[in-house]
Design an enzyme around this catalytic site. Structure first.
Site, PDB file in Angstrom:
ATOM      1  N   SER A 124       0.837  -1.203   0.000  1.00 42.52           N
ATOM      2  CA  SER A 124       0.000   0.000   0.000  1.00 42.52           C
ATOM      3  C   SER A 124       0.869   1.250   0.000  1.00 42.52           C
ATOM      4  CB  SER A 124      -0.857  -0.029   1.268  1.00 42.52           C
ATOM      5  OG  SER A 124      -1.420   1.231   1.508  1.00 42.52           O
ATOM      6  N   ALA A 125       0.313   2.319  -0.533  1.00 42.29           N
ATOM      7  CA  ALA A 125       1.006   3.618  -0.482  1.00 42.29           C
ATOM      8  C   ALA A 125       1.180   4.089   0.950  1.00 42.29           C
ATOM      9  CB  ALA A 125       0.213   4.646  -1.277  1.00 42.29           C
ATOM     10  N   TYR A 148      -1.553  -0.957  11.065  1.00 43.01           N
ATOM     11  CA  TYR A 148      -1.880  -1.520   9.748  1.00 43.01           C
ATOM     12  C   TYR A 148      -0.714  -1.283   8.778  1.00 43.01           C
ATOM     13  CZ  TYR A 148      -3.600  -1.620   4.966  1.00 43.01           C
ATOM     14  OH  TYR A 148      -3.720  -1.866   3.613  1.00 43.01           O
ATOM     15  N   LYS A 152       2.203  -3.849   6.692  1.00 41.96           N
ATOM     16  CA  LYS A 152       2.585  -3.832   5.263  1.00 41.96           C
ATOM     17  C   LYS A 152       4.101  -3.704   5.130  1.00 41.96           C
ATOM     18  CE  LYS A 152      -1.465  -4.280   3.494  1.00 41.96           C
ATOM     19  NZ  LYS A 152      -1.806  -5.617   3.010  1.00 41.96           N
TER      20      LYS A 152
HETATM   21  N1  LIG Z   1      -8.804  -1.230  -0.396  1.00 38.70           N
HETATM   22  C1  LIG Z   1      -7.775  -0.412  -0.199  1.00 38.70           C
HETATM   23  O1  LIG Z   1      -7.952   0.803  -0.113  1.00 38.70           O
HETATM   24  C2  LIG Z   1      -6.359  -0.963  -0.115  1.00 38.70           C
HETATM   25  C3  LIG Z   1      -5.283  -0.097  -0.321  1.00 38.70           C
HETATM   26  C4  LIG Z   1      -3.998  -0.611  -0.230  1.00 38.70           C
HETATM   27  C5  LIG Z   1      -3.782  -1.956   0.079  1.00 38.70           C
HETATM   28  N2  LIG Z   1      -4.860  -2.766   0.284  1.00 38.70           N
HETATM   29  C6  LIG Z   1      -4.624  -4.170   0.622  1.00 38.70           C
HETATM   30  O2  LIG Z   1      -5.164  -4.996  -0.391  1.00 38.70           O
HETATM   31  C7  LIG Z   1      -5.651  -6.214   0.157  1.00 38.70           C
HETATM   32  C8  LIG Z   1      -7.086  -6.415  -0.285  1.00 38.70           C
HETATM   33  O3  LIG Z   1      -7.845  -5.295   0.143  1.00 38.70           O
HETATM   34  P1  LIG Z   1      -9.415  -5.211  -0.092  1.00 38.70           P
HETATM   35  O4  LIG Z   1      -9.776  -3.773  -0.154  1.00 38.70           O
HETATM   36  O5  LIG Z   1      -9.838  -6.127  -1.186  1.00 38.70           O
HETATM   37  O6  LIG Z   1      -9.899  -5.783   1.309  1.00 38.70           O
HETATM   38  P2  LIG Z   1     -11.062  -6.810   1.659  1.00 38.70           P
HETATM   39  O7  LIG Z   1     -11.236  -6.781   3.118  1.00 38.70           O
HETATM   40  O8  LIG Z   1     -12.247  -6.558   0.790  1.00 38.70           O
HETATM   41  O9  LIG Z   1     -10.402  -8.202   1.203  1.00 38.70           O
HETATM   42  C9  LIG Z   1      -9.527  -8.921   2.036  1.00 38.70           C
HETATM   43  C10 LIG Z   1     -10.081 -10.332   2.144  1.00 38.70           C
HETATM   44  O10 LIG Z   1      -9.200 -11.095   2.995  1.00 38.70           O
HETATM   45  C11 LIG Z   1     -10.009 -11.918   3.814  1.00 38.70           C
HETATM   46  N3  LIG Z   1      -9.192 -12.264   4.986  1.00 38.70           N
HETATM   47  C12 LIG Z   1      -8.775 -11.453   6.001  1.00 38.70           C
HETATM   48  N4  LIG Z   1      -8.037 -12.144   6.881  1.00 38.70           N
HETATM   49  C13 LIG Z   1      -7.974 -13.419   6.412  1.00 38.70           C
HETATM   50  C14 LIG Z   1      -7.362 -14.620   6.890  1.00 38.70           C
HETATM   51  N5  LIG Z   1      -6.696 -14.663   8.042  1.00 38.70           N
HETATM   52  N6  LIG Z   1      -7.500 -15.750   6.168  1.00 38.70           N
HETATM   53  C15 LIG Z   1      -8.204 -15.752   5.001  1.00 38.70           C
HETATM   54  N7  LIG Z   1      -8.815 -14.658   4.520  1.00 38.70           N
HETATM   55  C16 LIG Z   1      -8.701 -13.496   5.214  1.00 38.70           C
HETATM   56  C17 LIG Z   1     -11.262 -11.123   4.098  1.00 38.70           C
HETATM   57  O11 LIG Z   1     -12.370 -11.912   4.426  1.00 38.70           O
HETATM   58  C18 LIG Z   1     -11.456 -10.381   2.771  1.00 38.70           C
HETATM   59  O12 LIG Z   1     -12.321 -11.092   1.910  1.00 38.70           O
HETATM   60  C19 LIG Z   1      -5.475  -6.100   1.675  1.00 38.70           C
HETATM   61  O13 LIG Z   1      -4.299  -6.765   2.042  1.00 38.70           O
HETATM   62  C20 LIG Z   1      -5.339  -4.601   1.892  1.00 38.70           C
HETATM   63  O14 LIG Z   1      -4.565  -4.311   3.038  1.00 38.70           O
HETATM   64  C21 LIG Z   1      -6.138  -2.302   0.175  1.00 38.70           C
END
Ligand SMILES: NC(=O)c1ccc[n+]([C@@H]2O[C@H](COP(=O)([O-])OP(=O)(O)OC[C@H]3O[C@@H](n4cnc5c(N)ncnc54)[C@H](O)[C@@H]3O)[C@@H](O)[C@H]2O)c1
Length: 332
Positions: A124-125, A148, A152
């Protein structure tokens, strides 16, 4: 190629699974459904005509993970699974360290055991903290302001260490900027179980009257209109970035971090006005003071993604706003 997608029923994961299937990959998804629903798999099938294999499994559950990894041979893992709410991570840091970091260690252990060498990681940024200057390049100083973000950064370090110790290992650390929007069909979208904190879901809540109004934190920054600048990227573009990264990760060794953004900074008010115009809606909002830890501007230098992956974002702010609202309307 057969790709294992952790967290593949989540927001970015589900969009990526669609792109992988549309590009001829076989896909297996596992997710513990802590922040998504199993019905997403039906929707993916509806969109692509193909049904990915699905395991309801927590990545900290070794027996379950053994079942996932022994179900097929995977050419690569795309690792989305993790908790992502900044505020919650401040209140429950151990929960974040255990889930995100310990879970990743289990995943890496399984990859080693089952001979899977390639990993794409959702970074992530946020790892740039409050950047000294924009656009942010991958070599900008790294720092972060909350647990958080620290998960990362720590996972990035772990993956770099693994790649330098194990010459067969390859990893691409994708640093996402601000993903918004959803598939243009509206069928899959951002559908969090808890209270959303990001700007687009809050805009949608304000329009629907689920919150009295949107709070804009600070209008006295040194930006075009005084509000913070971020780099919003359509989630379908982001998903396509993973398909491009897959070609790279399977044909190179070592580790590399790559920004995935549009490179265009947009203010909070610009996003809000675009949402109002495209959807012909009014967003009730008020201006509050600055929020601690907010950076005035964060947007990406995207030249490395173009150079190494041959990828650039194609969709604009209007697409993001239109699709986000369509997805919200179709998914309740
Ligand atoms: N959405 C954003 O703004 C953003 C920005 C930067 C990075 N990210 C990263 O991208 C990834 C996906 O983000 P997203 O927005 O799709 O989030 P999201 O919460 O929609 O998806 C993450 C998924 O992981 C599952 N999960 C969590 N812990 C788990 C575990 N222990 N075992 C199995 N499954 C598990 C959740 O049920 C969920 O479906 C994450 O790692 C997040 O930190 C997201």
């Amino acid at each position: 190629m057969h790709i294992l997608v952790s967290g593949g029923t989540g927001f970015i994961g589900s969009h990526t699974v669609v792109e992988l299937l549309n590009n001829g990959c076989d896909v297996t998804v596992f997710d513990n459904l802590s922040n998504s629903k199993a019905t997403v798999i039906d929707k993916i099938e509806k969109l692509t005509g193909k049904r990915p294999a699905f395991f309801k499994c927590d990545m900290n559950n070794k027996a379950g993970m053994n079942r996932v990894f022994s179900s097929a041979h995977f050419d690569a893992v795309i690792h989305f699974a993790g908790y992502k709410a900044v505020g919650e991570s401040v209140e429950k840091p151990l929960m974040y360290y255990e889930n995100n970091i310990c879970g990743t260690l289990v995943l890496l252990d399984m990859m080693k055991k089952y001979g899977v060498e390639n990993l794409i990681f959702s970074s992530s940024a946020t790892v740039y903290g409050i950047p000294e200057k924009c656009p942010v390049t991958e070599s900008s100083p790294l720092s972060t302001l909350n647990p958080y973000g620290r998960t990362k950064l720590m996972i990035e370090d772990i993956l770099r260490d693994v790649a330098s110790a194990d010459k067969t290992f390859s990893t691409v650390l994708l640093r996402y900027f601000n993903p918004v929007g959803c598939h243009p069909s509206g069928l899959i979208s951002e559908d969090p179980n808890g209270i959303p904190n990001n700007l687009m879901p809050r805009i949608i809540q304000a329009v629907r009257g689920q919150i009295p109004e949107l709070t804009v934190f600070g209008d006295d920054y040194d930006t075009r209109d005084g509000t913070c600048i971020r780099d919003y990227i359509h989630v379908v573009d982001l998903a396509k970035g993973h398909v491009a990264a897959l070609d790279y990760v399977t044909s190179h060794k070592g580790s590399v971090a790559i920004n995935l953004g549009t490179g265009n900074g947009c203010t909070v008010l610009e996003l809000l006005k675009s949402f109002e115009r495209v959807n012909n809606l009014k967003v009730p909002y008020s201006i509050a003071g600055r929020r601690e830890g907010d950076s005035p501007a964060v947007y990406a230098d995207t030249s490395l993604a173009k150079e190494l992956l041959g990828w650039t974002a194609g969709l604009g702010l209007d697409d993001m706003c239109r699709d986000a609202w369509k997805g919200a309307c179709m998914n309740g």
